[in-house]
Design an enzyme around this catalytic site. Structure first.
Site, PDB file in Angstrom:
ATOM      1  N   ASP A 193     -62.505  60.765 -22.428  1.00 12.45           N
ATOM      2  CA  ASP A 193     -61.468  61.071 -23.557  1.00 12.45           C
ATOM      3  C   ASP A 193     -62.295  60.608 -24.951  1.00 12.45           C
ATOM      4  OD1 ASP A 193     -58.792  61.421 -25.208  1.00 12.45           O
ATOM      5  OD2 ASP A 193     -59.350  59.623 -25.883  1.00 12.45           O
ATOM      6  N   HIS A 252     -54.771  55.489 -27.583  1.00 16.79           N
ATOM      7  CA  HIS A 252     -55.732  56.418 -28.417  1.00 16.79           C
ATOM      8  C   HIS A 252     -57.344  55.775 -28.957  1.00 16.79           C
ATOM      9  CE1 HIS A 252     -52.370  58.567 -29.895  1.00 16.79           C
ATOM     10  NE2 HIS A 252     -51.422  57.886 -29.828  1.00 16.79           N
ATOM     11  N   ASP A 254     -57.932  55.352 -23.117  1.00 19.43           N
ATOM     12  CA  ASP A 254     -57.287  56.469 -22.546  1.00 19.43           C
ATOM     13  C   ASP A 254     -57.894  57.851 -22.150  1.00 19.43           C
ATOM     14  OD1 ASP A 254     -55.369  56.376 -25.033  1.00 19.43           O
ATOM     15  OD2 ASP A 254     -55.488  58.364 -26.014  1.00 19.43           O
ATOM     16  N   GLU A 287     -62.019  60.213 -28.967  1.00 21.48           N
ATOM     17  CA  GLU A 287     -61.632  60.347 -30.394  1.00 21.48           C
ATOM     18  C   GLU A 287     -62.215  61.330 -32.234  1.00 21.48           C
ATOM     19  OE1 GLU A 287     -58.192  58.856 -30.480  1.00 21.48           O
ATOM     20  OE2 GLU A 287     -58.724  57.796 -28.322  1.00 21.48           O
TER      21      GLU A 287
END
Length: 206
Positions: free
Chosen positions: A24, A161, A166, A26
């Protein structure tokens, strides 16, 4: 299903697919050739066991107030973090030769493919999207976003998040799917989907 049975299924699944990485990211936005990566989280699943790795990344651009509120990652937090170029070798080492698994994988794969390409790497893994996997295994449900999977499967949330938090959720979903459907069913669905990456329109599968 007990831990021993789950371990047997995991070993069976790895035998068919090989090592797995649940990934994952960001980012500062949704466009991989414009926006930057602010955090990477990777859960590596191999015959040797499960390991985790994550790092903040200096995106070399400003993080908007909206993204700061959504992720909790601020401009100050990434100010002294390494740039992607500084960690590209390690990222590639962790991902190379493994099935790349992400939720809405087009997004995460697109960002990493572009970022690695700028560092001289040609990144072409087998890609598996857990949104598509969920739709295939649980066709009776309308929603397959991560929040829906959390509620439906009782996934344990650590840091929503955030990249590693995640990535852990995606790995948990995978384990739930194997427990409910068996390794053969999940493995067959995964093998069919991972045959070729699903690319964003602006990326060339080559």
């Amino acid at each position: 299903m007990g831990d021993r049975h789950a371990l047997v299924d995991l070993e069976h699944l790895l035998a068919g697919l090989g090592p797995l990485v649940f990934v994952d990211l960001e980012t500062t936005g949704a466009t991989s050739h414009v926006d930057g990566i602010t955090e990477i989280g990777i859960v590596e699943v191999t015959a040797s066991g499960v390991t985790e790795w994550s790092t903040l990344v200096n995106p070399q651009t400003r993080i908007s107030e909206f993204i700061e509120r959504l992720t909790g990652i601020t401009n100050r937090m990434v100010e002294d973090a390494p740039t992607f170029a500084a960690i590209a070798d390690e990222v590639m080492d962790r991902l190379h030769g493994r099935v790349f698994i992400a939720h809405n994988a087009r997004f995460d794969y697109g960002f990493l493919k572009n970022a690695l390409k700028r560092c001289g790497y040609d990144f072409r893994p087998r890609v598996l999207c857990t949104v598509k996997l969920s739709r295939r295994l649980y066709p009776g449900f309308e929603r397959h976003n991560l929040d829906s999977l959390i509620e439906r499967h009782g996934l344990a949330v650590s840091e929503r998040h955030r990249a590693l938090g995640d990535a852990r959720l995606i790995w948990q979903f995978w384990q739930r799917a194997v427990a409910q459907h068996g390794a053969d069913v999940v493995g067959t669905a995964a093998t069919m989907q991972a045959a070729r990456p699903s690319l964003p329109p602006h990326l060339d599968a080559g």
